[in-house]
Write a protein that holds these residues in place. Structure first.
Motif, PDB file in Angstrom:
ATOM      1  N   MET A  39     -23.781  11.158 -15.402  1.00  0.00           N
ATOM      2  CA  MET A  39     -23.976  10.921 -13.725  1.00  0.00           C
ATOM      3  C   MET A  39     -25.471  12.203 -13.697  1.00  0.00           C
ATOM      4  O   MET A  39     -25.008  13.270 -14.317  1.00  0.00           O
ATOM      5  N   ASP A  40     -26.272  11.967 -13.026  1.00  0.00           N
ATOM      6  CA  ASP A  40     -27.345  12.668 -12.771  1.00  0.00           C
ATOM      7  C   ASP A  40     -27.023  13.592 -11.615  1.00  0.00           C
ATOM      8  O   ASP A  40     -26.333  13.187 -10.723  1.00  0.00           O
ATOM      9  N   VAL A  41     -27.593  14.887 -11.558  1.00  0.00           N
ATOM     10  CA  VAL A  41     -27.536  15.671 -10.409  1.00  0.00           C
ATOM     11  C   VAL A  41     -28.697  15.957  -9.468  1.00  0.00           C
ATOM     12  O   VAL A  41     -29.714  16.238 -10.129  1.00  0.00           O
ATOM     13  N   ARG A  42     -28.428  15.464  -8.330  1.00  0.00           N
ATOM     14  CA  ARG A  42     -29.936  15.473  -7.523  1.00  0.00           C
ATOM     15  C   ARG A  42     -29.408  15.953  -6.200  1.00  0.00           C
ATOM     16  O   ARG A  42     -28.815  15.271  -5.354  1.00  0.00           O
ATOM     17  N   ASP A  43     -29.729  17.296  -5.726  1.00  0.00           N
ATOM     18  CA  ASP A  43     -29.501  17.705  -4.506  1.00  0.00           C
ATOM     19  C   ASP A  43     -30.388  18.882  -4.156  1.00  0.00           C
ATOM     20  O   ASP A  43     -31.240  19.349  -4.794  1.00  0.00           O
ATOM     21  N   ASN A  44     -30.055  19.614  -2.957  1.00  0.00           N
ATOM     22  CA  ASN A  44     -30.612  20.725  -2.566  1.00  0.00           C
ATOM     23  C   ASN A  44     -29.882  21.911  -2.501  1.00  0.00           C
ATOM     24  O   ASN A  44     -28.594  22.009  -2.910  1.00  0.00           O
ATOM     25  N   GLY A  45     -30.469  22.847  -1.985  1.00  0.00           N
ATOM     26  CA  GLY A  45     -29.453  24.331  -1.850  1.00  0.00           C
ATOM     27  C   GLY A  45     -29.278  24.594  -3.307  1.00  0.00           C
ATOM     28  O   GLY A  45     -29.835  24.778  -4.355  1.00  0.00           O
ATOM     29  N   THR A  46     -27.960  25.545  -3.164  1.00  0.00           N
ATOM     30  CA  THR A  46     -27.456  25.999  -4.421  1.00  0.00           C
ATOM     31  C   THR A  46     -27.231  25.313  -5.711  1.00  0.00           C
ATOM     32  O   THR A  46     -27.289  25.544  -6.912  1.00  0.00           O
ATOM     33  N   GLY A  47     -26.941  23.863  -5.452  1.00  0.00           N
ATOM     34  CA  GLY A  47     -26.846  23.070  -6.436  1.00  0.00           C
ATOM     35  C   GLY A  47     -25.361  22.373  -6.396  1.00  0.00           C
ATOM     36  O   GLY A  47     -24.553  22.730  -5.853  1.00  0.00           O
ATOM     37  N   THR A  48     -25.314  21.638  -7.474  1.00  0.00           N
ATOM     38  CA  THR A  48     -24.208  20.904  -7.773  1.00  0.00           C
ATOM     39  C   THR A  48     -23.745  20.519  -9.034  1.00  0.00           C
ATOM     40  O   THR A  48     -24.472  20.632 -10.146  1.00  0.00           O
ATOM     41  N   GLY A  49     -22.239  21.058  -9.526  1.00  0.00           N
ATOM     42  CA  GLY A  49     -21.835  20.478 -10.772  1.00  0.00           C
ATOM     43  C   GLY A  49     -20.749  19.502 -10.745  1.00  0.00           C
ATOM     44  O   GLY A  49     -20.069  19.284  -9.842  1.00  0.00           O
ATOM     45  N   ILE A  50     -21.075  18.840 -11.968  1.00  0.00           N
ATOM     46  CA  ILE A  50     -20.029  17.690 -12.161  1.00  0.00           C
ATOM     47  C   ILE A  50     -19.396  17.706 -13.326  1.00  0.00           C
ATOM     48  O   ILE A  50     -19.747  17.877 -14.554  1.00  0.00           O
ATOM     49  N   VAL A  51     -17.959  17.819 -13.380  1.00  0.00           N
ATOM     50  CA  VAL A  51     -17.165  18.100 -14.556  1.00  0.00           C
ATOM     51  C   VAL A  51     -16.556  16.734 -14.653  1.00  0.00           C
ATOM     52  O   VAL A  51     -15.695  16.304 -13.909  1.00  0.00           O
ATOM     53  N   PHE A  52     -16.392  16.222 -16.092  1.00  0.00           N
ATOM     54  CA  PHE A  52     -15.787  15.280 -16.528  1.00  0.00           C
ATOM     55  C   PHE A  52     -14.628  15.550 -17.288  1.00  0.00           C
ATOM     56  O   PHE A  52     -14.714  16.461 -18.079  1.00  0.00           O
ATOM     57  N   ALA A  53     -13.430  14.813 -17.010  1.00  0.00           N
ATOM     58  CA  ALA A  53     -12.203  15.367 -18.008  1.00  0.00           C
ATOM     59  C   ALA A  53     -12.476  15.135 -19.339  1.00  0.00           C
ATOM     60  O   ALA A  53     -11.784  15.802 -20.602  1.00  0.00           O
ATOM     61  N   THR A  54     -13.641  14.579 -19.744  1.00  0.00           N
ATOM     62  CA  THR A  54     -13.990  14.136 -21.137  1.00  0.00           C
ATOM     63  C   THR A  54     -15.385  13.714 -21.110  1.00  0.00           C
ATOM     64  O   THR A  54     -15.997  13.239 -20.298  1.00  0.00           O
ATOM     65  N   ALA A  55     -16.085  13.758 -22.194  1.00  0.00           N
ATOM     66  CA  ALA A  55     -17.387  13.268 -22.491  1.00  0.00           C
ATOM     67  C   ALA A  55     -17.595  11.926 -21.904  1.00  0.00           C
ATOM     68  O   ALA A  55     -17.010  10.922 -22.166  1.00  0.00           O
ATOM     69  N   PRO A  56     -18.967  11.842 -21.487  1.00  0.00           N
ATOM     70  CA  PRO A  56     -19.256  10.247 -20.905  1.00  0.00           C
ATOM     71  C   PRO A  56     -18.770   9.320 -22.093  1.00  0.00           C
ATOM     72  O   PRO A  56     -19.302   9.453 -23.264  1.00  0.00           O
ATOM     73  N   GLY A  57     -18.454   8.197 -21.505  1.00  0.00           N
ATOM     74  CA  GLY A  57     -18.237   7.048 -22.567  1.00  0.00           C
ATOM     75  C   GLY A  57     -17.108   7.115 -23.413  1.00  0.00           C
ATOM     76  O   GLY A  57     -16.785   6.469 -24.212  1.00  0.00           O
ATOM     77  N   THR A  58     -16.176   8.319 -23.183  1.00  0.00           N
ATOM     78  CA  THR A  58     -14.968   8.439 -24.041  1.00  0.00           C
ATOM     79  C   THR A  58     -13.783   8.362 -23.186  1.00  0.00           C
ATOM     80  O   THR A  58     -14.100   8.564 -21.905  1.00  0.00           O
ATOM     81  N   VAL A  59     -12.635   8.427 -23.593  1.00  0.00           N
ATOM     82  CA  VAL A  59     -11.372   8.350 -22.951  1.00  0.00           C
ATOM     83  C   VAL A  59     -10.677   9.474 -22.930  1.00  0.00           C
ATOM     84  O   VAL A  59     -10.403  10.166 -24.028  1.00  0.00           O
TER      85      VAL A  59
END
Length: 503
Positions: free
Chosen positions: A177-197
């Motif tokens: 997932m891409d991060v697009r926003d204003n202000g201080t920003g956004t963090g995205i945390v997945f429990a595992t790497a993209p495409g893995t289980v």
């Protein structure tokens, strides 16, 4: 059983006032949306997401967040919760979203799966799944810092779903997932790497949530450092099979929990302490003292431990450890007495004892009684939310009220006007202020009164329904009001004392 030390009215009044004012002090424009979906109706249920979400909600409340919580939600309920969250994030300092449950990716877009999703055909994706982009758009409404945590990278639960030639469903976890926003920003945390289980876990929590609970409350630590520590722990705990992934666009360090730093001691020979400590140091000392006083006022082992977690070498650490050992000893002694008293006198085991034990009699005097401290302690919506009651505990509480003769109707886990009136009537019957809400001491009092009798009131036959069908849910209700709980922190470690009540 909780224990409370005898104190003067002045000290008890101060503790009560502190508990009332604490939520006002900690609502520092921090909001967390927490969703845990376990009880899937048309695909494989999951063991841990609800446990994970409930534990994370409790953790965020201890960090000063207002939480908007939902468990085992339908698509409609998830949309309503997201709307409620969107209305709360405007102007917030930090906004957090935590989701645990099934999720899939289709054509590179990620979707969360409500518990009522059937996913029978291609149309199901558009009308039954919940796009994560709906949540990220709401996060972009604030200029503060945002954090999206997804413990939702399990196997594809809808292998039977076939799509047209123009669409493809990913079977190996969520997509990047891409991060697009204003202000201080956004963090995205997945429990595992993209495409893995990711793994659901064999214990009470997934490996990812287990590590997150351990590290996310570290004071004065940037979230980037926290997630790095979580990543390392999960990677090692899963035998290098699972590596969490973090993408962020922060323009400044983001700390979920900030505390004032303690002043460094002056160790020079012959040094004399200044007459007035620095402002930050004084605030830190007051915060530490406040947290220790909360523990002393409640008498909870968990509250003393919360103090030690934050101040392992604090001014009162030695006293906190002594108090914990004393409370553990008292609890063990009390439990042994309760077990002994509860043994039936007519069994052969009792006949063979040298000392006869009295038969258990539900009509014997109550173990607990109304104390001065109980009369002074506040009982309001905040103190009742701090009990962290799930649906089964709420049903048991309604059955207990019925057992006292204060009829609140069929126990269904929903606290409406009848339940509130029943609580007020019970409070009046024992001489407590009629607030219609409970605190932990009142809850224990009610439990002690009804432990021997409430079970017979629990499974009352349900009234016949006017409709021919009813959607089945694990929570026993399709009412959004029964699935969404707002919790508010009781300040600086109070929610570390959250306890499990009920059966």
């Amino acid at each position: 059983m909780k224990r409370f030390k005898t104190r003067s009215l002045w000290r008890a009044g101060c503790v009560a006032l502190a508990l009332i004012l604490a939520p006002v002090q900690v609502l520092a424009n921090k909001v967390a949306l927490i969703i845990g979906n376990s009880a899937y109706e048309h695909t494989s249920p999951l063991k841990n997401p609800r446990n994970d979400a409930e534990a994370m909600a409790s953790k965020f409340r201890t960090l000063g967040f207002e939480t908007i919580e939902g468990y085992d939600l339908t698509a409609t309920e998830m949309a309503q919760m997201t709307r409620e969250f969107a209305r709360s994030v405007s102007g917030t300092e930090i906004s957090v979203v935590f989701y645990a449950g099934h999720a899939i990716q289709v054509d590179g877009e990620n979707y969360l799966i409500p518990i009522d999703a059937r996913m029978d055909d291609e149309l199901s994706i558009d009308f039954e799944a919940f796009p994560i982009s709906m949540i990220t758009r709401q996060l972009s409404r604030t200029d503060g810092a945002n954090l999206l945590i997804l413990d939702a990278c399990r196997d594809n639960p809808f292998e039977q779903l076939t799509l047209g030639s123009s669409r493809s469903i990913g079977g190996g976890g969520l997509g990047k997932m891409d991060v697009r926003d204003n202000g201080t920003g956004t963090g995205i945390v997945f429990a595992t790497a993209p495409g893995t289980v990711a793994l659901d876990g064999e214990g009470d929590h997934s490996p990812f949530t287990e590590a997150l609970l351990k590290h996310i409350g570290t004071p004065n630590t940037p979230i980037t450092t926290v997630i790095s520590n979580v990543t390392g722990e999960v990677y090692n705990a899963t035998g290098e099979k699972q590596r969490p992934w973090f993408n962020q666009s922060y323009t400044a360090p983001v700390e979920l929990y900030k505390t004032a730093a303690l002043p460094a001691p002056n160790v020079s020979a012959g040094a004399t302490a200044p007459a007035t400590a620095p402002a930050d140091g004084a605030a830190a000392l007051e915060e530490e003292k406040y947290m220790f006083e909360l523990a002393r006022g409640s008498g909870y082992i968990e509250d003393y431990q919360a103090y030690l977690d934050f101040y392992p070498n604090g001014r009162y650490a030695r006293f906190a450890r002594i108090a914990i050992e004393r409370l553990k000893t008292e609890a063990a002694e009390e439990e042994s007495v309760k077990v002994a008293v509860a043994l039936p006198e007519t069994t052969k085991d009792v006949e063979s004892r040298s000392v006869a034990l009295p038969a258990y009699d539900p009509t014997t005097p109550l173990i607990l009684s109304v104390t001065q401290q109980m009369l002074l302690a506040p009982a309001n919506q905040t103190t009742e939310q701090a009990l962290n009651m799930d649906r089964s505990t709420r049903r048991a509480l309604q059955a207990r009220l019925n057992a006292t003769g204060n009829n609140v109707g069929r126990p269904d886990g929903s606290f409406g006007p009848k339940t509130r009136a029943g609580i007020a009537a019970w409070q009046a019957s024992v001489g407590l202020p009629q607030t219609q809400f409970l605190n932990s001491m009142q809850f224990d009092l009610l439990v002690s009164q009804t432990e021997a009798t409430y079970a017979s009131f629990l499974n009352v036959p349900a009234a016949s329904s006017g409709s021919g069908s009813k959607r089945k849910t694990s929570s026993g209700s399709n009412n959004i009001g029964n699935n969404i709980v707002k919790g508010i922190s009781e300040g600086f470690g109070r929610a570390f004392g959250d306890k499990v009540f009920g059966n």
